[in-house]
Every structure is written in C-alpha cells, then in structure tokens.
Design an enzyme around this catalytic site. Sequence first.
Site, PDB file in Angstrom:
ATOM      1  N   ASP A   9       0.859  -1.190   0.000  1.00  7.20           N
ATOM      2  CA  ASP A   9       0.000   0.000   0.000  1.00  7.20           C
ATOM      3  C   ASP A   9       0.896   1.242   0.000  1.00  7.20           C
ATOM      4  OD1 ASP A   9       0.862   0.303   2.611  1.00  7.20           O
ATOM      5  OD2 ASP A   9      -1.129   0.222   3.522  1.00  7.20           O
ATOM      6  N   HIS A  10       0.278   2.404   0.158  1.00  6.96           N
ATOM      7  CA  HIS A  10       1.025   3.664   0.076  1.00  6.96           C
ATOM      8  C   HIS A  10       2.142   3.752   1.121  1.00  6.96           C
ATOM      9  CE1 HIS A  10      -2.448   3.984   2.691  1.00  6.96           C
ATOM     10  NE2 HIS A  10      -1.747   4.820   3.431  1.00  6.96           N
ATOM     11  N   CYS A  66       2.851  -3.583   4.019  1.00  3.50           N
ATOM     12  CA  CYS A  66       2.087  -2.377   4.351  1.00  3.50           C
ATOM     13  C   CYS A  66       2.807  -1.736   5.543  1.00  3.50           C
ATOM     14  CB  CYS A  66       0.619  -2.681   4.614  1.00  3.50           C
ATOM     15  SG  CYS A  66       0.290  -3.757   6.032  1.00  3.50           S
ATOM     16  N   GLY A  67       2.146  -0.848   6.248  1.00  2.00           N
ATOM     17  CA  GLY A  67       2.836  -0.164   7.338  1.00  2.00           C
ATOM     18  C   GLY A  67       3.353  -1.127   8.391  1.00  2.00           C
ATOM     19  N   THR A  68       2.492  -2.048   8.799  1.00  4.07           N
ATOM     20  CA  THR A  68       2.880  -3.047   9.806  1.00  4.07           C
ATOM     21  C   THR A  68       3.095  -4.446   9.225  1.00  4.07           C
ATOM     22  OG1 THR A  68       0.566  -3.577  10.167  1.00  4.07           O
ATOM     23  CG2 THR A  68       1.543  -1.882  11.611  1.00  4.07           C
ATOM     24  N   HIS A  99       8.960 -24.727   8.231  1.00  7.57           N
ATOM     25  CA  HIS A  99       7.930 -25.435   8.994  1.00  7.57           C
ATOM     26  C   HIS A  99       6.514 -25.215   8.458  1.00  7.57           C
ATOM     27  CE1 HIS A  99      10.473 -25.900  12.941  1.00  7.57           C
ATOM     28  NE2 HIS A  99      11.124 -26.262  11.864  1.00  7.57           N
ATOM     29  N   ARG A 133       7.158 -34.155   9.338  1.00  9.27           N
ATOM     30  CA  ARG A 133       6.077 -33.958  10.312  1.00  9.27           C
ATOM     31  C   ARG A 133       5.280 -32.681  10.050  1.00  9.27           C
ATOM     32  NH1 ARG A 133      10.632 -31.853  12.587  1.00  9.27           N
ATOM     33  NH2 ARG A 133      10.444 -30.016  13.956  1.00  9.27           N
ATOM     34  N   HIS A 134       5.879 -31.758   9.328  1.00  9.98           N
ATOM     35  CA  HIS A 134       5.193 -30.493   9.076  1.00  9.98           C
ATOM     36  C   HIS A 134       4.099 -30.632   8.009  1.00  9.98           C
ATOM     37  CE1 HIS A 134       8.254 -28.679  11.532  1.00  9.98           C
ATOM     38  NE2 HIS A 134       9.189 -29.130  10.729  1.00  9.98           N
TER      39      HIS A 134
HETATM   40  C1  RB5 Z   1      -1.936   2.584   6.498  1.00  2.39           C
HETATM   41  O1  RB5 Z   1      -1.889   3.792   7.183  1.00  2.39           O
HETATM   42  C2  RB5 Z   1      -1.764   1.422   7.467  1.00  2.39           C
HETATM   43  O2  RB5 Z   1      -2.910   1.276   8.237  1.00  2.39           O
HETATM   44  C3  RB5 Z   1      -1.432   0.152   6.719  1.00  2.39           C
HETATM   45  O3  RB5 Z   1      -0.282   0.351   5.962  1.00  2.39           O
HETATM   46  C4  RB5 Z   1      -1.167  -1.081   7.546  1.00  2.39           C
HETATM   47  O4  RB5 Z   1      -0.245  -0.822   8.562  1.00  2.39           O
HETATM   48  C5  RB5 Z   1      -2.344  -1.833   8.022  1.00  2.39           C
HETATM   49  O5  RB5 Z   1      -2.237  -2.938   8.573  1.00  2.39           O
END
Ligand code: RB5
Length: 153
Positions: A9-10, A66-68, A99, A133-134
């Site tokens: 994403d952005h 993405c951000g996270t 695994h 096993r996996h």
């Molecule tokens: C975008 O601001 C943010 O919410 C997205 O990149 C992500 O972290 C969502 O999980």
Amino acid sequence: METIALGCDHAAYTVKENIKDYLTSLGYKVLDLGSHNEERVDYPDYGIAVGEAVAQGKCQKGIVICGTGIGISISANKVKGIRAAVCSEPVSARLSKEHNNSNVLAFGSRIVAPEYAREIVKAWLDATFEEGRHSKRIEKIAAYERKTDHSLL
Ligand code: RB5
C-alpha cells in the site's frame, strides 16, 4: 528462475521498490501488482491480488508490505491456499518456510528498516520446506479450506 509477486500500500511503496530492485539483482522475475505510487490506497486490494497470483500459479511466491505487514497479510490469507507469514526478523522468515511452507512473506515498512527487510527476504527465499512432520499440519489447514465455503461466512 522463480517469479515473485509483489504488493504494497502507500505506506510501503518506497520499500516495495527497494525490494523489487533487490529481487531483480538476485535474478528473480517480479510481478509488481502495485501500488505504484504513494497515493493513499487500501491494503486489501493488494494483499488479495498477490494472494490470487500465487494461488493461481502465476507466481511461485509473493511478498506483501504495508505499514505493519498485518493488514496486507490478513488480506492475502483470505485467499484459499495462501499461507502468508508476517516476519520482522530473518529467523521467523526462514522458519515460516521450513515449517509452515509460507508462500507469501509479509513485513511492515514502518517496523523494519529497508536493509533489514532485504535480510528477511533473503532468509525466506533461501529456505526450503522441510516436509516430514510439518506436512500433515499444512494438510490440516488445506482440508479445512476445502470443507469450508467462505462465501457463506
Ligand atoms: C496505512 O496507514 C496502514 O494502516 C497500513 O499500511 C497497515 O499498517 C495496516 O495494517
């Protein structure tokens, strides 16, 4: 050489471009499914697009950012057959392949620095599913997918 689908994403556009260059330098082909600039977009559109490209066999693996790494991995995991793993360090990335036979790697552009992201990607790409096993555990996930019609949920 394998083709890797990329999606972001952005919040992760710049890192996605960085990883695209890295994959190309390693000899991989890349299917860049966007996004293609820093305009605000919705991560599910890109997570699902990468998941579908992998599930349909257009690409052998996918990387979503993405951000996270969380929202886009949740999205990719809604596609049947996708095992997306959010990894913030190389050991988890390697183990997610050895695994869990992860076929999509996710990480957060706001969580890991770009150089470290390259280490995470390399650890994942160099790893091999250990089977044994996996395999029966992966098969249990697949069996659940087969018996569940998600369109009814
Ligand atoms: C975008 O601001 C943010 O919410 C997205 O990149 C992500 O972290 C969502 O999980």
